[in-house]
Scaffold this motif. Sequence first.
Motif, PDB file in Angstrom:
ATOM      1  N   GLY A  23     -51.584  14.674  32.402  1.00 10.38           N
ATOM      2  CA  GLY A  23     -51.596  14.520  31.201  1.00 10.38           C
ATOM      3  C   GLY A  23     -52.883  14.593  30.626  1.00 10.38           C
ATOM      4  O   GLY A  23     -52.948  14.644  29.194  1.00 10.38           O
ATOM      5  N   TYR A  24     -53.737  14.113  31.423  1.00 12.23           N
ATOM      6  CA  TYR A  24     -55.296  14.074  30.743  1.00 12.23           C
ATOM      7  C   TYR A  24     -55.759  15.688  30.317  1.00 12.23           C
ATOM      8  O   TYR A  24     -56.551  15.638  29.280  1.00 12.23           O
ATOM      9  CB  TYR A  24     -56.352  13.564  31.915  1.00 12.23           C
ATOM     10  CG  TYR A  24     -55.987  12.069  31.950  1.00 12.23           C
ATOM     11  CD1 TYR A  24     -56.397  11.191  30.817  1.00 12.23           C
ATOM     12  CD2 TYR A  24     -55.803  11.316  33.162  1.00 12.23           C
ATOM     13  CE1 TYR A  24     -56.499   9.875  31.242  1.00 12.23           C
ATOM     14  CE2 TYR A  24     -55.808  10.236  33.257  1.00 12.23           C
ATOM     15  CZ  TYR A  24     -56.069   9.524  32.488  1.00 12.23           C
ATOM     16  OH  TYR A  24     -56.117   7.948  32.542  1.00 12.23           O
ATOM     17  N   ALA A  25     -55.306  16.717  31.254  1.00 13.44           N
ATOM     18  CA  ALA A  25     -55.675  17.746  30.556  1.00 13.44           C
ATOM     19  C   ALA A  25     -55.397  18.115  29.222  1.00 13.44           C
ATOM     20  O   ALA A  25     -56.098  18.699  28.455  1.00 13.44           O
ATOM     21  CB  ALA A  25     -54.692  18.779  31.442  1.00 13.44           C
ATOM     22  N   GLU A  26     -54.045  17.589  28.719  1.00 10.04           N
ATOM     23  CA  GLU A  26     -53.967  17.765  27.262  1.00 10.04           C
ATOM     24  C   GLU A  26     -54.656  16.829  26.363  1.00 10.04           C
ATOM     25  O   GLU A  26     -55.179  17.507  25.500  1.00 10.04           O
ATOM     26  CB  GLU A  26     -52.446  17.231  27.098  1.00 10.04           C
ATOM     27  CG  GLU A  26     -51.629  18.032  26.063  1.00 10.04           C
ATOM     28  CD  GLU A  26     -50.039  17.594  26.118  1.00 10.04           C
ATOM     29  OE1 GLU A  26     -49.871  16.807  25.195  1.00 10.04           O
ATOM     30  OE2 GLU A  26     -49.689  17.840  27.045  1.00 10.04           O
ATOM     31  N   PHE A  27     -55.370  15.823  26.575  1.00  3.89           N
ATOM     32  CA  PHE A  27     -56.277  15.078  25.919  1.00  3.89           C
ATOM     33  C   PHE A  27     -57.626  15.932  26.012  1.00  3.89           C
ATOM     34  O   PHE A  27     -58.310  15.969  24.978  1.00  3.89           O
ATOM     35  CB  PHE A  27     -56.457  13.747  26.544  1.00  3.89           C
ATOM     36  CG  PHE A  27     -55.534  12.577  26.409  1.00  3.89           C
ATOM     37  CD1 PHE A  27     -55.392  12.137  24.955  1.00  3.89           C
ATOM     38  CD2 PHE A  27     -54.535  12.095  27.171  1.00  3.89           C
ATOM     39  CE1 PHE A  27     -54.368  11.170  24.686  1.00  3.89           C
ATOM     40  CE2 PHE A  27     -53.739  11.305  27.251  1.00  3.89           C
ATOM     41  CZ  PHE A  27     -53.733  10.638  25.770  1.00  3.89           C
ATOM     42  N   ARG A  28     -57.871  16.297  27.129  1.00  3.30           N
ATOM     43  CA  ARG A  28     -59.238  17.105  27.059  1.00  3.30           C
ATOM     44  C   ARG A  28     -59.293  18.393  26.140  1.00  3.30           C
ATOM     45  O   ARG A  28     -60.225  18.879  25.537  1.00  3.30           O
ATOM     46  CB  ARG A  28     -59.581  17.639  28.588  1.00  3.30           C
ATOM     47  CG  ARG A  28     -60.225  16.421  29.330  1.00  3.30           C
ATOM     48  CD  ARG A  28     -61.028  17.049  30.712  1.00  3.30           C
ATOM     49  NE  ARG A  28     -59.975  17.544  31.477  1.00  3.30           N
ATOM     50  CZ  ARG A  28     -59.544  16.942  32.487  1.00  3.30           C
ATOM     51  NH1 ARG A  28     -59.544  15.704  32.724  1.00  3.30           N
ATOM     52  NH2 ARG A  28     -58.491  17.596  33.065  1.00  3.30           N
ATOM     53  N   ARG A  29     -58.121  18.880  26.289  1.00  6.20           N
ATOM     54  CA  ARG A  29     -57.995  20.198  25.344  1.00  6.20           C
ATOM     55  C   ARG A  29     -58.174  19.760  23.919  1.00  6.20           C
ATOM     56  O   ARG A  29     -58.699  20.614  23.229  1.00  6.20           O
ATOM     57  CB  ARG A  29     -56.456  20.771  25.500  1.00  6.20           C
ATOM     58  CG  ARG A  29     -56.542  22.131  26.419  1.00  6.20           C
ATOM     59  CD  ARG A  29     -55.340  22.729  26.340  1.00  6.20           C
ATOM     60  NE  ARG A  29     -54.090  21.923  26.564  1.00  6.20           N
ATOM     61  CZ  ARG A  29     -53.447  21.766  27.956  1.00  6.20           C
ATOM     62  NH1 ARG A  29     -54.147  22.317  28.813  1.00  6.20           N
ATOM     63  NH2 ARG A  29     -52.537  21.226  28.049  1.00  6.20           N
ATOM     64  N   GLU A  30     -57.508  18.652  23.609  1.00  2.00           N
ATOM     65  CA  GLU A  30     -57.735  18.229  22.234  1.00  2.00           C
ATOM     66  C   GLU A  30     -59.252  18.137  21.777  1.00  2.00           C
ATOM     67  O   GLU A  30     -59.780  18.013  20.601  1.00  2.00           O
ATOM     68  CB  GLU A  30     -57.257  16.751  22.043  1.00  2.00           C
ATOM     69  CG  GLU A  30     -56.646  16.309  20.816  1.00  2.00           C
ATOM     70  CD  GLU A  30     -56.084  14.804  20.853  1.00  2.00           C
ATOM     71  OE1 GLU A  30     -56.710  14.071  20.412  1.00  2.00           O
ATOM     72  OE2 GLU A  30     -54.773  15.025  21.358  1.00  2.00           O
ATOM     73  N   GLY A  31     -60.130  17.605  22.759  1.00  2.00           N
ATOM     74  CA  GLY A  31     -61.581  17.347  22.682  1.00  2.00           C
ATOM     75  C   GLY A  31     -61.855  16.310  23.511  1.00  2.00           C
ATOM     76  O   GLY A  31     -61.204  15.547  23.963  1.00  2.00           O
ATOM     77  N   PRO A  32     -63.369  15.792  23.526  1.00  2.00           N
ATOM     78  CA  PRO A  32     -63.807  14.681  24.358  1.00  2.00           C
ATOM     79  C   PRO A  32     -63.292  13.409  24.149  1.00  2.00           C
ATOM     80  O   PRO A  32     -63.368  12.576  25.092  1.00  2.00           O
ATOM     81  CB  PRO A  32     -65.273  15.020  24.362  1.00  2.00           C
ATOM     82  CG  PRO A  32     -65.371  15.655  23.120  1.00  2.00           C
ATOM     83  CD  PRO A  32     -64.421  16.447  22.792  1.00  2.00           C
ATOM     84  N   LEU A  33     -62.685  13.124  22.878  1.00  2.00           N
ATOM     85  CA  LEU A  33     -62.383  11.862  22.500  1.00  2.00           C
ATOM     86  C   LEU A  33     -61.117  12.084  21.700  1.00  2.00           C
ATOM     87  O   LEU A  33     -60.975  12.995  21.090  1.00  2.00           O
ATOM     88  CB  LEU A  33     -63.552  11.138  21.447  1.00  2.00           C
ATOM     89  CG  LEU A  33     -64.853  10.432  21.893  1.00  2.00           C
ATOM     90  CD1 LEU A  33     -65.736  11.390  22.461  1.00  2.00           C
ATOM     91  CD2 LEU A  33     -65.244   9.578  20.905  1.00  2.00           C
TER      92      LEU A  33
END
Length: 399
Positions: A23-33
């Motif tokens: 699930g972190y990959a989705e956050f990272r796609r959104e941006g670093p924060l």
Amino acid sequence: MSMPAEAPAFPIGRQCPYRPSQGYAEFRREGPLSRVRLYDGREAWLITGYREARALLADRRVSINPRVDGFPALSAEMAELENTGYTDVLIGVDPPVHTRQRTMLIPSFSVRRMNALRPAIQDIVDQRIDAMLAAGPPADLVAAFALPVPSMAVCVLLGVPYEDRDAFEGPARSLFDADPEQAADAMTALSDYFGQLIRDKETNPGTGLLDDLIAGQVRKGSLSREELVRYAMLMLIAGQDTTANVISLGTLALLEHPDQFAKLRDSPNLAPGAVEEIMRYVSLIEAISRVALEDIEISGYHIKAGEGLLIGAAAANFSTALVSTPEQLDVTRSPRHHLGFGFGVHQCIGQNLARIELELAFRTLTRRIPGLQLAVPASEIRTSVTGPMERLTTLPVTW
Ligand code: HEM
């Protein structure tokens, strides 16, 4: 930049115990924060970018003090910990007080001092494996190996008799998952035990970190007995379960990647680098909590004073800024700059000890039990989440 209407909940569970959620990959796609929602409904920033995570961990405008408004606890139990005094030394204290505390301890953790503990740790590792081999398969690797090795190693470091383990192992392990009353009882039990031990050591000195501090600080009046008790408790809590969990989760990861297990078994000199890769891949500590003391601009984001920061060490460890193929477990590389021990002024003070324990544990386990394998299907292995980390309850193995 666009933000979701309601921030997703954090922490996010693991699908696989020995690696952080996809699930972190989705956050990272959104941006670093990203914005996330905590257990108590408040929002905080989750930092998944590797460079941003390092920058914020090194930034003097952020605080580790859980009493500062906006500090993001990961669970109700973690929020309660601040009331137990656990965060009164190092782990909840900002510079300059932190700098004074840490400077006092640094000599006891030098690479030279840690290397001097190698023979004792190798003995501990060998004794545990002798006992497993003598009892014969199957075995629970958590109870037989992963728990006792760090527990005995911390005892050697501190100068605590391992025979006293009943007085500290249980309370140390029940701190994070117990209800508030039990956590407070566990804290009292630990504090009573160490108070008595320190009084005994004053008349009957031994060798270890506590003895160093009694001789170098308590006798001079620069450290009180009560403070020394707090340091002893912190070392025990911070050094025992963490290392035990990396040994058990790392072994599970190796058993689930037999090619990597074989590489380490056949080339034992890979062990120091493999430890860095296992620390990165297992990423035991999902997130490191901080709170902004001032407004901070970073990578186009505006963090306001008083906002909570969850430095996503696990997510950052899977960034291509650290390794080119983060999804692979590759024991032939040595990603020493992972965030598994944190970064900045609070970077793990016990990391050199942990590295030695992990190196000797993985090297000796693969060499002496070359046919090690799971005794049950991986799907049957039970885990629990305590505070900021994943823990294997048991790891049934055979050979
Ligand atoms: C593999 C095992 C270990 C892991 C994954 C680990 C992880 C960490 C992390 C991520 C931090 C930074 C926390 C933050 O910035 O908020 C930390 C700090 C700390 N660790 Fe470790 N640790 C391990 C082993 C140990 C050992 C063996 C000891 C001591 C015997 C120890 C003692 C400490 C202490 C005292 C701190 C606080 C340092 C400070 O605030 O200045 N740790 N650890």
